[in-house]
Design a protein around this motif. Structure first.
Motif, PDB file in Angstrom:
ATOM      1  N   TRP A 173      -1.912   2.574  -3.327  1.00 15.29           N
ATOM      2  CA  TRP A 173      -2.629   2.762  -4.579  1.00 15.29           C
ATOM      3  C   TRP A 173      -2.219   1.697  -5.601  1.00 15.29           C
ATOM      4  CZ3 TRP A 173      -6.695   5.404  -6.222  1.00 15.29           C
ATOM      5  CH2 TRP A 173      -6.880   5.513  -7.591  1.00 15.29           C
ATOM      6  N   ASP A 174      -0.920   1.474  -5.716  1.00 11.69           N
ATOM      7  CA  ASP A 174      -0.432   0.462  -6.661  1.00 11.69           C
ATOM      8  C   ASP A 174      -0.961  -0.928  -6.298  1.00 11.69           C
ATOM      9  OD1 ASP A 174       0.935   2.451  -7.959  1.00 11.69           O
ATOM     10  OD2 ASP A 174       2.876   1.966  -7.033  1.00 11.69           O
ATOM     11  N   GLN A 176      -3.706  -1.663  -4.626  1.00 14.44           N
ATOM     12  CA  GLN A 176      -5.139  -1.731  -4.909  1.00 14.44           C
ATOM     13  C   GLN A 176      -5.400  -1.892  -6.403  1.00 14.44           C
ATOM     14  OE1 GLN A 176      -7.622  -1.896  -2.669  1.00 14.44           O
ATOM     15  NE2 GLN A 176      -6.036  -1.935  -1.123  1.00 14.44           N
ATOM     16  N   GLU A 177      -4.635  -1.208  -7.218  1.00 15.94           N
ATOM     17  CA  GLU A 177      -4.793  -1.333  -8.663  1.00 15.94           C
ATOM     18  C   GLU A 177      -4.449  -2.743  -9.144  1.00 15.94           C
ATOM     19  OE1 GLU A 177      -5.963   0.791 -11.095  1.00 15.94           O
ATOM     20  OE2 GLU A 177      -6.686   1.863  -9.336  1.00 15.94           O
ATOM     21  N   ARG A 180      -7.305  -5.215  -7.879  1.00 18.89           N
ATOM     22  CA  ARG A 180      -8.703  -4.862  -8.181  1.00 18.89           C
ATOM     23  C   ARG A 180      -9.422  -5.953  -8.976  1.00 18.89           C
ATOM     24  NH1 ARG A 180     -11.079   0.206  -8.278  1.00 18.89           N
ATOM     25  NH2 ARG A 180      -8.998   1.000  -7.951  1.00 18.89           N
TER      26      ARG A 180
END
Length: 187
Positions: A173-174, A176-177, A180
């Motif tokens: 998640w980190d 991908q953030e 992005r």
């Protein structure tokens, strides 16, 4: 000429060719086509590939090729993000938890498998020793191979779910953030 179902072709009231089956399609011979060219109306010809040739709202067709990137230094920034995550303590902890389970599990399982094969070759009398009726030591050890395979698979899945999955999903998640903006062309 007979077809595969035993009926004669061309003699019935049905269409004679697969092209003639399409109602409303031109099945004229080549001599009747424009400028002496054969005309074949394919029903799938009008079906466009996903998005290619569609109108853009102004009535003009959209471009088939997306525009080229102008900022070529996005990839190094994305690579830096992945390298930063790889160097992080959280990533190293996930990898060490993985290694702490897989390396001993692999060693034990390979020792058990090689031990079974070596024992079967070097001590056939031991492996042939009957345990109950027609069941001997070799059959029990062979079934034990299957059982330990399933147990090891279950233990690995449980270990991953309990000890690694949450941390790995947080890292994903980190990552991908952080990447992005680089992929969307916003930065």
């Amino acid at each position: 000429m007979k077809s595969s179902n035993g009926r004669f072709r061309g003699g019935g009231s049905g269409p004679e060719t697969p092209v003639a089956k399409h109602q409303g399609r031109d099945t004229a011979p080549a001599a009747e086509g424009a400028a002496g060219q054969a005309r074949y109306d394919d029903p799938w010809y009008d079906a466009l590939a996903s998005g290619w040739g569609e109108l853009d709202g102004t009535g003009a067709p959209t471009s088939a090729v997306p525009p080229a990137r102008t900022d070529q230094d996005r990839s190094p920034r994305v690579a830096e993000v992945y390298l930063e995550v790889q160097r992080s303590a959280a990533f190293q902890e996930v990898r060490s938890r993985y290694r702490r389970f897989v390396v001993p599990g692999l060693a034990v399982f390979l020792a058990w498998y090689v031990g079974y094969v070596v024992t079967a070759q070097t001590a056939p009398g031991l492996m042939a020793h009957p345990v109950a009726g027609a069941v001997n030591v070799a059959m029990l050890a062979g079934l034990g191979q299957f059982l330990t395979t399933f147990l090891l698979t279950w233990a690995y899945a449980r270990h991953a779910r309990v000890r690694r999955d949450r941390a790995a999903l947080d890292l994903r998640w980190d990552t991908q953030e952080l990447t992005r903006g680089f992929r969307g062309g916003e930065l």
